[in-house]
Design a protein around this motif. Structure first.
Motif, short mmCIF file in Angstrom:
data_model
loop_
_atom_site.label_atom_id
_atom_site.label_comp_id
_atom_site.label_asym_id
_atom_site.label_seq_id
_atom_site.Cartn_x
_atom_site.Cartn_y
_atom_site.Cartn_z
N GLU A 197 -5.18 7.77 5.99
CA GLU A 197 -5.69 8.01 4.64
C GLU A 197 -5.52 6.77 3.78
O GLU A 197 -4.43 6.19 3.72
CB GLU A 197 -4.97 9.19 4.01
CG GLU A 197 -5.22 10.51 4.73
CD GLU A 197 -4.57 11.68 4.04
OE1 GLU A 197 -4.73 12.81 4.53
OE2 GLU A 197 -3.90 11.47 3.01
N GLN A 198 -6.60 6.40 3.11
CA GLN A 198 -6.56 5.23 2.24
C GLN A 198 -6.78 5.65 0.80
O GLN A 198 -7.52 6.58 0.50
CB GLN A 198 -7.64 4.23 2.64
CG GLN A 198 -7.37 3.59 3.99
CD GLN A 198 -8.37 2.48 4.29
OE1 GLN A 198 -9.12 2.55 5.25
NE2 GLN A 198 -8.37 1.45 3.45
N SER A 199 -6.09 4.91 -0.08
CA SER A 199 -6.25 5.17 -1.51
C SER A 199 -6.15 3.88 -2.29
O SER A 199 -5.48 2.93 -1.86
CB SER A 199 -5.17 6.17 -1.98
OG SER A 199 -3.88 5.63 -1.75
N PRO A 200 -6.84 3.81 -3.46
CA PRO A 200 -7.81 4.80 -3.93
C PRO A 200 -9.12 4.68 -3.15
O PRO A 200 -9.33 3.68 -2.47
CB PRO A 200 -8.03 4.38 -5.39
CG PRO A 200 -7.85 2.90 -5.37
CD PRO A 200 -6.76 2.64 -4.35
N PRO A 201 -10.00 5.66 -3.22
CA PRO A 201 -11.28 5.55 -2.53
C PRO A 201 -12.19 4.51 -3.17
O PRO A 201 -12.97 3.86 -2.46
CB PRO A 201 -11.88 6.95 -2.63
CG PRO A 201 -11.14 7.62 -3.72
CD PRO A 201 -9.78 7.00 -3.77
N TYR A 231 3.32 3.67 6.21
CA TYR A 231 2.33 3.21 5.26
C TYR A 231 2.22 1.69 5.32
O TYR A 231 3.11 1.00 5.82
CB TYR A 231 2.66 3.67 3.83
CG TYR A 231 3.81 2.94 3.17
CD1 TYR A 231 5.10 3.44 3.25
CD2 TYR A 231 3.60 1.75 2.44
CE1 TYR A 231 6.16 2.78 2.64
CE2 TYR A 231 4.65 1.09 1.83
CZ TYR A 231 5.93 1.61 1.94
OH TYR A 231 6.97 0.95 1.34
N THR A 278 -11.37 1.73 1.16
CA THR A 278 -11.33 1.62 -0.29
C THR A 278 -12.47 0.68 -0.69
O THR A 278 -12.53 -0.46 -0.23
CB THR A 278 -10.01 1.04 -0.80
OG1 THR A 278 -8.96 1.97 -0.56
CG2 THR A 278 -10.09 0.71 -2.29
N LEU A 287 -3.92 -1.82 -2.50
CA LEU A 287 -4.59 -0.79 -1.71
C LEU A 287 -3.59 -0.22 -0.73
O LEU A 287 -2.78 -0.96 -0.15
CB LEU A 287 -5.78 -1.39 -0.94
CG LEU A 287 -7.07 -1.68 -1.72
CD1 LEU A 287 -6.85 -2.61 -2.89
CD2 LEU A 287 -8.13 -2.23 -0.77
N ARG A 288 -3.65 1.10 -0.55
CA ARG A 288 -2.65 1.76 0.27
C ARG A 288 -3.27 2.42 1.48
O ARG A 288 -4.39 2.94 1.42
CB ARG A 288 -1.89 2.80 -0.55
CG ARG A 288 -0.71 3.42 0.18
CD ARG A 288 0.06 4.38 -0.69
NE ARG A 288 1.20 4.94 0.02
CZ ARG A 288 2.46 4.54 -0.14
NH1 ARG A 288 2.73 3.56 -0.99
NH2 ARG A 288 3.44 5.10 0.54
N CYS A 289 -2.51 2.43 2.57
CA CYS A 289 -2.92 3.09 3.81
C CYS A 289 -1.74 3.91 4.31
O CYS A 289 -0.68 3.34 4.59
CB CYS A 289 -3.34 2.05 4.85
SG CYS A 289 -3.69 2.70 6.50
N ASN A 290 -1.92 5.22 4.39
CA ASN A 290 -0.90 6.11 4.96
C ASN A 290 -1.38 6.62 6.30
O ASN A 290 -2.55 6.92 6.48
CB ASN A 290 -0.66 7.31 4.03
CG ASN A 290 -0.01 6.92 2.72
OD1 ASN A 290 0.71 5.93 2.63
ND2 ASN A 290 -0.26 7.70 1.69
#
Lengths: 107, 112
Positions: free
Chosen positions: A5-9, A69, A101, A21-24
């Motif tokens: 899951e990446q955020s934000p889109p 993450y 993202t 940018l984040r990747c879980n």
């Protein structure tokens, strides 16, 4: 299977701003990589980073594998940074991508 | 220039017809992959091959088949195309397991 899951889109920033940018990911992975897809569709490797921190110019990435993450930092954004940023994880002989993202850098 | 070559660049295909998307790499990478990219869904793995002579199914294998007769080539075949297979298809390779991942430039396929 493993979830990425990446955020934000989506992210819209003014030129010169910084972003994270984040990747879980839902399970342990062997490796992780960040990619940039430019507006012309070309996919470009940014970082191969199963753990730790790496830096390349204005971009850096940190992966904390034990907490599942990874973060991609972009400093002093330029319009050429626009596009979609993907993280991808490797597990069980497969590479699974997040949905990305989408970054818009405004001049 | 070394890398991955995909062909064709784009194609319009009538539903029910078959088609093979070609992918060739000259880096002697062991592993090769096929992905499809759809708006809002990112890249999804269709099939992969860890070495010549072996293949495996990814997330969305239905309606697609692959072969890996040698190290360099990894064709993707649609036996009977359907409109839901309209997408951009990317081929990729890596030398061993997951390192030095390289993408081709993509094939834009429209099934009508």
């Amino acid at each position: 299977g493993i979830q990425v899951e990446q955020s934000p889109p989506d992210l819209i920033l003014q030129e010169g701003a910084n972003s994270t940018l984040r990747c879980n990911f839902s399970d342990s992975v062997n490796n992780l990589q960040w990619f940039h897809q430019n507006p012309w569709g070309q996919l470009i490797n940014l970082f191969y980073i199963p753990s730790g921190t790496k830096q390349n110019g204005r971009l850096s990435a940190t992966t904390v594998a034990t907490e599942r993450y990874s973060l991609l930092y972009i400093s002093s954004s330029q319009t050429t940074d626009s596009g979609v940023y993907f993280c991808a994880v490797y597990r069980d002989d497969k590479i699974i991508f997040g949905k990305g993202t989408r970054l818009h850098i405004l001049p | 220039t070394a890398g991955i070559t995909q062909a064709p660049t784009s194609q319009i295909l009538a539903a029910g017809r078959s088609m093979t998307l070609r992918c060739t790499q000259d880096m002697r990478h062991n592993a090769m992959y096929w992905y499809r990219q759809d708006l809002g869904l990112g890249l999804r793995l269709i099939h992969y091959s860890n070495t010549a002579g072996t293949t495996g199914k990814g997330e969305v294998p239905d309606g697609y088949s692959v072969s890996r007769a040698n190290t360099d080539d990894f064709p993707l075949t649609l036996a009977s195309a359907v409109p839901s297979q309209t997408s951009v298809y990317f081929c990729a390779s890596s030398p061993q397991g997951y390192a030095g991942y390289t993408f081709g430039s993509g094939t834009r396929l429209t099934v009508v």
